[in-house]
Scaffold this active site. Sequence first.
Site, PDB file in Angstrom:
ATOM      1  N   ASP A 132      74.154  24.422  25.598  1.00 44.97           N
ATOM      2  CA  ASP A 132      72.706  24.563  25.677  1.00 44.97           C
ATOM      3  C   ASP A 132      72.206  25.774  24.907  1.00 44.97           C
ATOM      4  O   ASP A 132      72.954  26.453  24.219  1.00 44.97           O
ATOM      5  CB  ASP A 132      72.186  24.492  27.118  1.00 44.97           C
ATOM      6  N   LYS A 165      67.664  22.573  27.272  1.00 42.18           N
ATOM      7  CA  LYS A 165      66.610  21.986  28.100  1.00 42.18           C
ATOM      8  C   LYS A 165      65.252  22.571  27.745  1.00 42.18           C
ATOM      9  O   LYS A 165      65.105  23.766  27.598  1.00 42.18           O
ATOM     10  CB  LYS A 165      66.888  22.289  29.567  1.00 42.18           C
ATOM     11  N   ASP A 193      77.631  32.746  33.472  1.00 41.36           N
ATOM     12  CA  ASP A 193      78.560  32.131  34.419  1.00 41.36           C
ATOM     13  C   ASP A 193      77.974  30.793  34.873  1.00 41.36           C
ATOM     14  O   ASP A 193      76.776  30.723  35.174  1.00 41.36           O
ATOM     15  CB  ASP A 193      78.735  33.056  35.630  1.00 41.36           C
ATOM     16  N   MET A 216      65.381  35.038  34.345  1.00 37.88           N
ATOM     17  CA  MET A 216      64.217  34.211  33.992  1.00 37.88           C
ATOM     18  C   MET A 216      62.916  34.849  34.494  1.00 37.88           C
ATOM     19  O   MET A 216      62.046  34.160  35.022  1.00 37.88           O
ATOM     20  CB  MET A 216      64.374  32.793  34.560  1.00 37.88           C
TER      21      MET A 216
END
Length: 463
Positions: free
Chosen positions: A250, A272, A305, A385
């Site tokens: 990703d 994503k 991780d 985030m």
Amino acid sequence: MDFLPIFIDLKGRPVLVVGGGEVAARKVGLLLRAQAQVRVVAPELCDALRQMEQQGRIDHIAAAYQAAELEGAILAIAATSDEAVNRRVSLDARQRGMPVNVADAPELCTFILPSIIDRSPLMVAVSTGGASPTLGRLLRARLETLIPASYGRFAELLGRFREPVKQRFKTLAQRRRFWEQVVQGPIAELVYANKDTQAEQALQAAIDQADSAQLAKGEVYLVGAGPGDPDLLTFRALRLMQQADVVLYDRLVAPEILSLVRREAEQIYVGKKRAYHALRQEEINGMLIKLAKQGKRVLRLKGGDPFIFGRGGEEISGLAQQGIPFQVVPGITAAAGCASYAGIPLTHRDYAQSVIFVTGQLQDGTVDLEWQTLVQPRQTVVVYMGLAGLQIICDRLIAHGMAATMPAALIQQGTTPAQRVITGTLADLPQVVAQHEVHAPTLLIIGEVVRLHDQLNWFDPVS
Ligand code: SAH
């Protein structure tokens, strides 16, 4: 890539070397090892070349170079001390479309000779594309010590069994897996211990007894790739990356890390977009199952991780239900990587006895966290985030009793050459950040430990 490494079969084939000195002699020596038919053009020969001529190992044309000498040769090497002659050889060869190498003049070469580690038939070539032969030699010396002399014999043994193995196993994938087991297992150890006969018997037995069905079974490796710096991969991650048939990666996986995946592996980007999150995640889960059922070794490579804000658990639960074998490899999570590379210890006897990781993702325009749990004395808070919700996070923490003067740091692209650390307090960090052009991913660290950054900052690539 400036040069494509190729290995060329020169056995019995004519090669022209222009020059009769020591440098030419070294090149000729190399060509003779490759069993080329060497013709040397030079008015005079140094002792080494003279000896080779007397032994009948080379042809000597005792004359000044002329373009006609190139006729019939498949390669040319110029190694005279006269720059004009070297230049002419290069020009003449190029006009004929013939590959040419000129000693110590990369701009005149159409091919270069790498530093080599010769464990024939095993051969390792190292090149810096002419940028730094010294660095090339250094690397070569290191590799020399890493590659046991017995690798040559090992390669030779494997070569003899290539055909029988091809007969025995129908698919390329089965053969590759069979060979991987051989080169990593006890048969290899026998060769290293100079027990070649036993190794040969063991290899024959392995071919006879191998279970083809087992060799065709798919599996999934859920691997943490760390926060960005390829040096932070684990040995296990690297090993599995090298044996995967297909890789699903990703957005967070850096190109430098992806380039360490086996070159033949199919690469599928499953990054994503926030809006499609739920749907895409199910597609990924389904894809893992589908590919493994096709007998592939599937590498699911994730940033940091896999079990920390990585949805790793969701991705493998489908596999577990279907009885598909999998393994999980931990990676250095962003909190650990960014903290180390920013010189901010997450715990410290004087400042913090505990650390808490949370996700600060915006949901419906707000951030939903257990604020009271975060506002504890002597605790470091790490927010993944958290950039979009930075202002809300700082406001809520203050509203729940955390000091407005509490130090906080935003770390951008931690552990990479683009790392940047922006520090402030809960009260002013959002404004300070707004003054910078910030690039994702970013990590927020809040707590007294952030004070240590000024003193312990050791990795400062962009300043
Ligand atoms: N599983 C990952 C986290 C995935 S969530 C891990 O263990 O690290 C994605 C978030 O991780 C990003 O939004 C950012 O907050 C953080 N992150 C990942 N890599 C980072 C990096 N190199 N520098 C700063 N933050 C990073």
